[in-house]
Design a protein around this motif. Structure first.
Motif, PDB file in Angstrom:
ATOM      1  N   ARG A 194      82.784  29.115  30.642  1.00 21.10           N
ATOM      2  CA  ARG A 194      82.653  29.111  32.108  1.00 21.10           C
ATOM      3  C   ARG A 194      83.967  28.708  32.765  1.00 21.10           C
ATOM      4  N   ILE A 274      67.715  35.499  33.138  1.00 24.60           N
ATOM      5  CA  ILE A 274      66.710  36.382  33.724  1.00 24.60           C
ATOM      6  C   ILE A 274      65.929  35.595  34.760  1.00 24.60           C
TER       7      ILE A 274
ATOM      8  N   ARG B  80      72.150  27.262  42.476  1.00 26.45           N
ATOM      9  CA  ARG B  80      72.191  28.026  41.229  1.00 26.45           C
ATOM     10  C   ARG B  80      73.580  28.580  40.990  1.00 26.45           C
ATOM     11  N   GLU B  81      74.161  29.103  42.045  1.00 25.08           N
ATOM     12  CA  GLU B  81      75.499  29.668  41.937  1.00 25.08           C
ATOM     13  C   GLU B  81      76.503  28.575  41.554  1.00 25.08           C
ATOM     14  N   ARG B  84      76.211  27.729  37.866  1.00 21.32           N
ATOM     15  CA  ARG B  84      76.801  28.697  36.940  1.00 21.32           C
ATOM     16  C   ARG B  84      78.277  28.419  36.725  1.00 21.32           C
ATOM     17  N   TRP B  87      81.530  23.951  35.090  1.00 21.00           N
ATOM     18  CA  TRP B  87      81.475  23.910  33.632  1.00 21.00           C
ATOM     19  C   TRP B  87      81.313  22.500  33.063  1.00 21.00           C
ATOM     20  N   LEU B  89      79.094  20.514  34.160  1.00 20.95           N
ATOM     21  CA  LEU B  89      77.711  20.138  34.437  1.00 20.95           C
ATOM     22  C   LEU B  89      76.749  20.874  33.527  1.00 20.95           C
ATOM     23  N   ARG B  90      75.660  20.214  33.253  1.00 21.47           N
ATOM     24  CA  ARG B  90      74.622  20.915  32.521  1.00 21.47           C
ATOM     25  C   ARG B  90      73.620  21.480  33.528  1.00 21.47           C
ATOM     26  N   GLU B 109      60.476  31.534  40.478  1.00 17.90           N
ATOM     27  CA  GLU B 109      60.998  31.817  39.139  1.00 17.90           C
ATOM     28  C   GLU B 109      62.129  30.848  38.787  1.00 17.90           C
ATOM     29  N   THR B 111      65.207  30.000  35.695  1.00 21.47           N
ATOM     30  CA  THR B 111      65.917  30.529  34.532  1.00 21.47           C
ATOM     31  C   THR B 111      65.546  29.674  33.327  1.00 21.47           C
ATOM     32  N   ARG B 112      65.918  30.201  32.146  1.00 20.08           N
ATOM     33  CA  ARG B 112      65.600  29.459  30.930  1.00 20.08           C
ATOM     34  C   ARG B 112      66.309  28.105  30.901  1.00 20.08           C
ATOM     35  N   LYS B 113      67.513  28.116  31.424  1.00 21.11           N
ATOM     36  CA  LYS B 113      68.304  26.898  31.451  1.00 21.11           C
ATOM     37  C   LYS B 113      67.603  25.835  32.307  1.00 21.11           C
ATOM     38  N   ASP B 199      77.346  17.402  31.466  1.00 26.20           N
ATOM     39  CA  ASP B 199      77.266  18.041  30.150  1.00 26.20           C
ATOM     40  C   ASP B 199      77.871  17.058  29.153  1.00 26.20           C
TER      41      ASP B 199
END
Lengths: 442, 548
Positions: A194, A274, B80-81, B84, B87, B89-90, B109, B111-113, B199
């Motif tokens: 990232r 997703i 969310r943005e 992403r 880096w 941060l978790r 919804e 995300t998996r994260k 992180d």
């Protein structure tokens, strides 16, 4: 005075006109969005594959390339003693000799402690650098995490969006000081990725932890190589530098917006996010001539004969390393419903299917690996065999030599796999899986 | 004699060495203690620097998060943005003023994260939420269960936690799996909370990046290894040239400041153990050098003195040998001189006649007497050396012995113009060894003649008590200088001054005389007088009554 000024302006204008049509702005990463079955059976819920493929444009050899900012991280622990380290050093030196003076190189070695052999520096005095590399002695244990951290730190000193920022890690052993689980190294890789640093990992011999090495490379979108013998290293280093030198695009982000009613199921091979109907897949870099793709399995709602609807639109944004600008691409894909099975078969996209089959077989190979890990070799062979048959069938219908080749590989794995070579097999399989998943160039 | 000289010499060598050794040892020991103290301070401060550096990373992250928390828009998409891209941060998350989670969303919804985040924080979620509530912030009514970590950030407000009237922030730490996780949170003045989950792996990587690497090439004197150990005591990172043993204990240890309170820094090195051995070696070297130097000096002095003694002894030995050979011819000379003298008297040499032959004869006699004295001194001395001196008493009168000795010196004294004065009162027959007494007197007279003749007087007194006889021989000569008075009885000692210029001697006369006096149960001493020298001979002389 006056005439000369006119003359100058004239020349200026002339040169502007006479300049060959610049390809710098015209060149773009090529985006192709295809469906495995662009025409599907009407009236039923079904699954199909969406393939988003990105291809880097070729760059003439003589053209200026983006500077490389690379940290070579060498394992010099006791196990590297002798030929291994000597070869590794020579390979690194040969690779560094490919670079030119604008590139930035740092060299880090680690055993139980980390040494910065060459701090990040422009490659002006290559002799001094090679001299320092040759002096690295071998002993101690393996502080892999710290080695990568220091390598990343050296890269960070010159971190730039217009450079290819990379850590190349060579190790022949397990990490044993600091965080050392594949999961933790994967987490580090993800964070570095990232940040814009990718980590390429080269596993040497049969002692290294391939899960750790592939995760670290995978999450940072670097490459992974398996060098069973030290003699392979020179070739690998050269390939790695070649691929790094030919990077044309960075920070690629693929966003797939599925249309109403379309459900994204899973990504084959790649990691992505997703969220509802939106799928987001980041790719760190793309080399000239390299094709990378994202395969998404989607669920298509039942439709009626003749209906043609938008399935998904794809946005790709990236940074072009040649023009040093952001660029974006978009495309969309439609799906058509029919009652004719023939028509479905006729419109089947061979290449998408080929990729999907490849990735599916790859997933099966991964399953086989899991059986190997639990010690169930016969089950692993069974899965590999199944995958080989799956490949054979599809290779025939799709007439794909690539799939046939993969089938041969699988058959060879089935044949060769036994208790004596599980470790070696696991490493080579892991490396192959990794390459397939990520369309690594070499 | 030799031993006497040797003992002070040995003392002379040993004492300075001992004193030097003791002093240098003490100084070195003191040095060592100071060094140990200095070393402790130094290593502790070195570790403290590392600790501060780590604290700095935390505060930098804090700054960074604070800045982001002020800039971030309050909606899931923006968060969310942000997530992403950040880096280090978790996961980022947000709570509404009422404590409800805004992000990751509960009703949309994820995300998996984000799912993974909710899963791993599930166990501590309520605690975290209550920690961030304005009113419950300081109350520790519900202490966390044992397996969960404490919250150093809120417990110890040293730099990590500042309570503002409206705003609030802090660190929240807990064990997630095997690693400690940290959340920095900030509540704004509307009561909404933004949380940043660090992180932890990336944090370690950043930590390592900032900590020093190891430099083997540079020739620095520092030889140490510092290790950073996590809460489980397993090393995270280490640096320094020093190669530690497998089970070596650290020389120093420093627990990190919160929020990494149960992490440790350890300092390894050869420490002062080796240097104390080095010190011992240094000290031994120094001592050996001192011993060699002082011992060498002592040996040199000893040898010098010995050589002088030896050469004198050789002289005596030689004279001794010669003396034995001379004894017989000398006896013959004296015998024939006396025969000649009686012959002369018989052949009727009258007074007033040509006196010359008699005079010549006198000289021959006196000189041969003198020579025999010398010879007997030498022989006596060598006897004393071999402990062969014998005391052989007879019944005799001391005065008689005096007269007899005096007789031999009369001619020479006369010729030098020395007046002989006698006050004798020891005529009683006593137990005495006349040979010894004669020898002593001869030496005293001979010395007087040689050194004290300028006083023109020789005074002899004798006294007798019950068992003791004392004989004093004095002159009016230059006397003996004060500094030499003790030494004149030493063998081969000769008063080195104008006194004996042009006078020769063996330097054993007084020494042998005193020894003889001792043998006789008495002594020979120098008596202080106003003028000249005065020797007193004391003799043990029991009165002859019982003897046959």
């Amino acid at each position: 005075m006056k005439p000369s000024r006119y003359f100058l302006s004239f020349i200026l204008i002339l040169t502007l006109f006479l300049q060959p049509p610049s390809q710098v702005f015209a060149r773009q990463v090529q985006l192709d969005v295809n469906l495995g079955n662009p025409v599907v059976q009407a009236g039923i819920i079904q699954k199909t594959f969406l393939k988003i493929s990105l291809k880097g444009y070729d760059v003439p050899l003589n053209e200026d390339r983006s500077p490389l900012n690379v940290a070579v991280v060498l394992d010099k622990s006791g196990s590297m003693k002798g030929e291994k380290l000597r070869r590794a050093k020579e390979a690194a030196i040969r690779a560094i000799e490919m670079l030119h003076s604008r590139d930035i190189v740092s060299v880090i070695s680690y055993d139980s402690v980390v040494q910065v052999i060459v701090p990040a520096t422009k490659l002006t005095d290559i002799y001094e650098i090679t001299k320092k590399i040759r002096r690295i002695p071998a002993d101690g244990s393996t502080a892999l995490f710290a080695g990568v951290s220091k390598g990343a730190h050296e890269v960070r000193k010159f971190l730039s969006r217009n450079k290819i920022n990379r850590v190349i890690l060579l190790s022949d052993g397990q990490a044993n000081i600091g965080p050392s689980s594949p999961q933790e190294l994967g987490q580090l890789g993800s964070s570095l990725g990232r940040e814009g640093i990718s980590v390429t990992t080269i596993g040497l011999g049969l002692g290294y932890n391939e899960d750790l090495m592939t995760r670290l490379a995978g999450y940072s979108d670097g490459n992974h190589y398996f060098a069973q013998y030290a003699g392979d290293l020179e070739d690998i280093f050269r390939k790695e530098f070649d691929s790094a030198l030919s990077v044309v695009a960075k920070e690629l982000i693929v966003i797939i917006h599925c249309a109403d009613g379309i459900r994204p199921l899973r990504l084959l091979g790649r990691e992505g996010e997703i969220l509802g109907r939106t799928v987001r897949v980041p790719l760190n870099q793309l080399s000239g001539g390299q094709e990378k793709f994202v395969i998404l399995e989607v669920e298509v709602p039942p439709g009626h004969e003749g209906q043609k609807t938008n399935l998904a639109s794809v946005d790709v944004s990236y940074r072009d390393l040649k023009s040093k600008r952001e660029d974006s691409l978009n495309d969309s894909v439609f799906i058509e419903y029919t009652k004719s099975a023939n028509k479905v078969e006729k419109f089947k996209d061979q290449r998408v299917m080929e990729s999907a089959v490849e990735q599916t077989a790859n997933e099966m190979s991964k399953d086989a690996l899991r059986y190997m890990d639990s010690g169930n070799l016969s089950k692993a062979k069974e899965v590999l065999d199944e995958s080989a048959r799956f490949l054979k069938k599809n290779a025939q219908t799709l007439q794909s030599p690539a799939l046939r080749e993969m089938e041969q590989e699988m058959r060879q794995d089935v044949m060769e796999l036994d208790d004596s070579n599980v470790n070696q097999k696991r490493k080579s399989m892991k490396a192959r899986q990794f390459k397939r998943e990520r369309q690594q160039m070499y | 004699m030799k031993r006497k000289a040797l003992i002070p010499l040995i003392m002379l060598v040993i004492f300075p060495i001992l004193a030097f050794g003791l002093l240098s040892w003490k100084i070195m020991n003191k040095d060592r203690k100071t060094m140990a103290l200095l070393f402790h301070d130094l290593t502790q401060s070195q570790l403290a620097i590392v600790d501060r550096l780590i604290g700095q990373i935390f505060s930098e992250k804090e700054e960074q998060f604070l800045k982001s928390s002020r800039e971030l828009k309050w909606n899931p998409t923006a968060l969310r943005e942000f997530n992403r891209k950040a880096w280090s941060l978790r996961q980022v998350f947000a709570l509404e003023a009422d404590g409800q989670r805004m992000f990751p969303p509960s009703d949309a919804e994820r995300t998996r994260k984000e799912e993974a985040f909710l899963q791993r924080t599930q166990a501590v979620w309520d605690q975290f939420v209550s920690r961030t509530r304005p009113n419950e912030e300081t109350s520790m009514a519900n202490p966390p269960p044992e397996e969960e970590s404490i919250f150093p950030g809120t417990k110890k407000p040293s730099g990590f936690m500042k309570v503002l009237p409206e705003e609030s922030r802090g660190w929240f730490s807990w064990m997630s799996g095997t690693r400690i996780s940290h959340i920095f949170w900030r509540r704004d003045n509307s009561g909404r909370v933004l949380g940043f989950e660090l992180d932890s792996v990336r944090f370690l990587s950043d930590l390592i990046a900032l900590l020093p690497a190891t430099d083997f090439e540079m020739d620095t004197p520092e030889n140490y290894r510092i290790r950073l150990l996590d809460a489980h005591g397993s090393p995270i990172y280490q640096w320094g040239k020093y190669e530690m043993e497998k089970l070596q204990d650290p020389l120093e240890r420093l627990p990190l400041s919160p929020p990494l309170g149960n992490w440790n820094l350890e300092y390894y090195g050869p420490g002062l153990k080796e240097s104390s051995g080095y010190m011992l070696i240094q000290w031994i070297t120094l001592m050996t050098m001192a011993c060699l130097f002082i011992g060498g000096l002592g040996y040199f002095l000893y040898r010098e003195q010995n050589r002088e003694m030896k050469s004198a002894e050789q002289r005596v030995n030689f004279v001794n040998q010669v003396s034995h050979e001379l004894k017989t011819p000398l006896t013959n000379i004296r015998l024939y001189a006396e025969l000649l003298e009686s012959k002369l008297e018989q052949s009727g040499f009258e007074e007033g006649q040509d006196n010359k032959p008699r005079h010549y004869l006198n000289v021959i006699t006196s000189e041969s007497q003198r020579l025999s004295r010398l010879i007997s001194n030498v022989l006596m001395f060598s006897k004393s050396r071999k402990d062969q001196l014998r005391f052989q008493p007879r019944t005799d009168s001391v005065d008689g012995i005096i007269f007899k000795s005096l007789e031999a010196f009369k001619p020479i004294m006369e010729s030098k113009g020395v007046r002989i004065e006698t006050h004798l009162s020891a005529e009683n027959p006593v137990e005495v060894d006349p040979e010894i007494v004669e020898q002593i007197l001869n030496n005293l007279f001979s010395n007087l003649e040689k050194y004290g003749a300028s006083g023109k007087l020789m005074k002899i007194e004798s006294l007798q008590n019950v068992n003791q006889t004392r004989v004093r021989v004095s002159d009016h000569g230059p006397g003996i200088p004060a500094k030499d008075r003790q030494s004149i009885f030493e063998p081969f000692y000769r008063v080195g001054s104008s006194l004996n210029e042009g006078v020769t001697g063996t330097g054993i006369g007084l020494s042998i005389s005193r020894q003889l006096a001792h043998l006789h149960g008495g002594d020979l001493v120098l008596i202080e007088t106003e003028k000249g020298a005065c020797f007193e001979l004391r003799l043990h002389t029991p009165i002859e009554e019982k003897a046959p």
